[in-house]
Scaffold this active site. Structure first.
Site, PDB file in Angstrom:
ATOM      1  N   LEU A   1       0.997  -1.172   0.081  1.00 50.51           N
ATOM      2  CA  LEU A   1       0.012  -0.082   0.019  1.00 50.51           C
ATOM      3  C   LEU A   1       0.710   1.143  -0.177  1.00 50.51           C
ATOM      4  O   LEU A   1       1.937   1.294   0.594  1.00 50.51           O
ATOM      5  CB  LEU A   1      -1.020   0.147   1.235  1.00 50.51           C
ATOM      6  N   ASP A   2       0.664   2.286  -0.670  1.00 47.33           N
ATOM      7  CA  ASP A   2       1.568   3.449  -0.786  1.00 47.33           C
ATOM      8  C   ASP A   2       1.182   4.229   0.490  1.00 47.33           C
ATOM      9  O   ASP A   2       0.415   4.007   1.276  1.00 47.33           O
ATOM     10  CB  ASP A   2       1.239   4.344  -2.085  1.00 47.33           C
ATOM     11  N   LYS A   3       2.220   5.228   0.541  1.00 47.73           N
ATOM     12  CA  LYS A   3       2.262   6.037   1.917  1.00 47.73           C
ATOM     13  C   LYS A   3       0.850   6.678   2.351  1.00 47.73           C
ATOM     14  O   LYS A   3       0.636   6.724   3.406  1.00 47.73           O
ATOM     15  CB  LYS A   3       3.135   6.905   1.853  1.00 47.73           C
TER      16      LYS A   3
END
Length: 228
Positions: A95-97
């Site tokens: 999952l991206d930031k």
């Protein structure tokens, strides 16, 4: 790499980079070397013990990066496991930031590979807050897909969950995993993402797990997600 018999991730990396670990008789120095449970692993000439296989679900908070350590010094998802003494575990997917929600971890590379297989892995379900109220045509376009560079991006399904005065929540289901797929897909339709929360992988739902907390998966959940 599955670091069997090692007490912590940092200790495992130190031993491997120091050339003290062999896999099937060959010295390895890359901590990310893939292994299977059938491989013979020894440390300083002594056979490593079999680890307890772990399958975990984390409710990832926004603002953490999905990596062991970050070159820019940003907080990583491993902060959520501080003092848990889990040994080596790796994220199953990413999952991206700026994204939140279900993020799996395991020390079972074969199981992880089945989860992330684009051809046979489970669907991923997301709740996405956007900066407008999409009409039927835009929802249909999410399903039909758009071109983004050389890629064709699409959602398996996209439905309107609820609306406010100026924004809305969508439920988007993906049956493939491309980098920042939902954000790119929506951006192509001039829709901005305000929040993005992964609420389920296959039959596994986020439920009421608090943000930043994790739990072990049951045997039934493990089998349902990535059974042979």
């Amino acid at each position: 790499m599955s670091k069997r018999g090692l007490c912590s991730r940092s200790e495992a990396e130190r031993l491997i980079r120091g050339g003290r670990v062999r896999v099937n008789g060959h010295v390895v120095r890359n901590p990310e070397t893939p292994t299977t449970m059938a491989m013979a692993i020894d440390i300083d000439g002594q056979a490593a013990t079999q680890p307890v296989l772990r399958y975990l679900m984390l409710n990832k908070p926004r603002g953490l990066v999905t990596t062991v350590r970050d070159e820019q010094g940003r907080d990583t998802v491993y902060r959520c496991f501080d003092a848990a003494n889990l040994g080596w575990i790796a994220p199953v997917g990413r999952l991206d930031k700026a994204s939140e929600g279900v993020l799996l971890f395991s020390n079972d590379p074969a199981w992880a590979a089945r989860i992330t297989d684009p051809a046979s892995g489970p669907d991923k379900t997301y709740h996405v807050q956007v900066d407008c109220i999409p009409d039927a045509a835009r929802l249909s376009a999410l399903h039909e897909g758009v071109r983004d560079g050389d890629e064709h991006l699409r959602a398996k399904s996209a439905v309107l969950l609820r609306t406010g005065e100026k924004n809305a929540w969508l439920e988007i289901v993906l049956d493939e995993g491309r980098n920042r797929q939902i954000r790119r897909l929506l951006a192509a339709l001039k829709i901005n993402v305000l929040r993005l929360v992964r609420v389920g992988i296959g039959s596994l739902a986020l439920g009421d797990l608090p943000k930043g907390q994790w739990r072990e998966l049951s045997a039934q959940e493990v089998a349902a997600l990535g059974g042979d």
